[in-house]
Design an enzyme around this catalytic site. Sequence first.
Site, PDB file in Angstrom:
ATOM      1  N   HIS A  39       0.886  -1.086  -0.031  1.00 21.51           N
ATOM      2  CA  HIS A  39      -0.032  -0.249   0.112  1.00 21.51           C
ATOM      3  C   HIS A  39       0.746   1.292   0.085  1.00 21.51           C
ATOM      4  CE1 HIS A  39      -3.443   2.343   0.609  1.00 21.51           C
ATOM      5  NE2 HIS A  39      -3.732   2.317   1.778  1.00 21.51           N
ATOM      6  N   ARG A  92      -3.643   9.708 -11.018  1.00 18.46           N
ATOM      7  CA  ARG A  92      -2.413  10.314 -10.049  1.00 18.46           C
ATOM      8  C   ARG A  92      -1.030  10.226 -10.808  1.00 18.46           C
ATOM      9  NH1 ARG A  92      -4.321   6.891  -5.011  1.00 18.46           N
ATOM     10  NH2 ARG A  92      -3.671   5.391  -6.567  1.00 18.46           N
TER      11      ARG A  92
END
Length: 435
Positions: A272, A327
């Site tokens: 993550h 992003r």
Amino acid sequence: QSTLKERLADLIPAEIENVKATRAAHGKKSFGPVIVDQLYGGMRGLPALIWDGSVLDADEGIRFRGKTIPECQELLPKAPGGSEPLPEALFWLLVTGEVPTQEQVATLSKEWAARSAIPEFVEEILDRCPPTLHPMSQFSLAVTALNHDSAFAKAYAAGISKKEYWGPVFEDCMDLIAKLPNIAGRIYRNVYGGGKLPAIDAEKDYSWNLATLLGFGDNKEFVELMRLYVTIHSDHEGGNVSAHTGKLVASALSDPFLAFGASLNGLAGPLHGLANQEVLVWLRKMQSKLGENASDEAVKEYVWSTLKAGQVVPGYGHAVLRKTDPRYMAQREFALKHLPDDPMFKLVAQVFKIVPDILLAAGKAKNPWPNVDAHSGVLLAHYGLTEMQFYTVLFGVSRAFGVSAQLIWDRALGAPIERPKSYSTAAIQKMFANK
Ligand code: CMX
């Protein structure tokens, strides 16, 4: 001109009715079957949560309250002379669904500056951490310790009514976001040197203060990068580890500091948020092995050697996305505008041309395209923030925006404690025996 809290107070009654009406109209409708593989497969694709700030489309990427990243870059208020959105504006959008005025954004900057001081005992906790303790562990410790002054925890102990929960949760979330630059700045200076922390300037915006506390406030481009960085890392719908953890923990009515401390522990995992650090570690290793201006062939071989060693290519793949992460593209645009000749950016761009084909050929990853983490490190390093172990702390500062917005709404809408059903393998075998 109302404040964010006043605006929320206006919006909440209508949203309570909206949710009631949605449940009355659709509450018994099905999303389709749940299959056993989803229980073993990390619940991929399982509809399980309400998350209002943002929704992720597998092909298009994230929309914050219905707005794409380029739309946010165009529509949200900016700093004087700046061209990236102010995270203050993004927070207002995440909480209310509305684009704020310049004046409302300025009010938020001031309010966060006024709330930015951290208790002395939290400073002492950070000062006593050994510099060998990972910055994310220090970050999580400090955020958890802020629970000492939680308005929600105090109000709950004093017997606040359920209808009023959102008020003190809002106060805690505002405090949480406001205090993060002081926490991040202190960790950075304690671990890497750089002297005494400067004071927060109440006349400046959040990202300027964050950059200044890290020691980069006099670089206008770095300040702009912080504005973009904090905006795009804020929220990625509800199922990712950090967002879901925060929501889950808060559903037990743990206050926002306890809940977000838990989010940070999840963000610190290498699959993550730690990928923010892992990508640059991997690129640097590649660069030290291959030297500058490596050939495509050499890069290809390096990527294959990573896969053959049973490792992941950090910054590539995604549990939900199936195209290049917008992003990533926003950061690439920033690099093309501000640092097109940076050798490390050139390597990132070269890797972008090479890795997807290799991941496709390897045949395992469902998504061969880059995610947000494939680009962030190179931008930070360009401006001299080269301490890679610190990168995920900045991701954490930003993620507080998205998680906070949802925690406020969860309490305003009376979201219940989470308690999904689990099964043992033996129970599954028994359930489907002879079926
Ligand atoms: N490199 C090598 N193998 C990869 C891979 C990558 N970048 N991405 C996926 N795979 C592999 C998986 O490890 C898995 O292998 P096994 O079958 O041996 O277990 C297989 O491909 C299928 O995985 P998937 O369904 O495509 O991906 P998941 O939904 O399970 O996982 C993610 C998603 C992001 C954890 C994974 O793509 C990954 O590990 N990427 C690299 C780490 C990374 O960049 N993480 C940051 C994500 C964004 C964020 O949260 O910040």
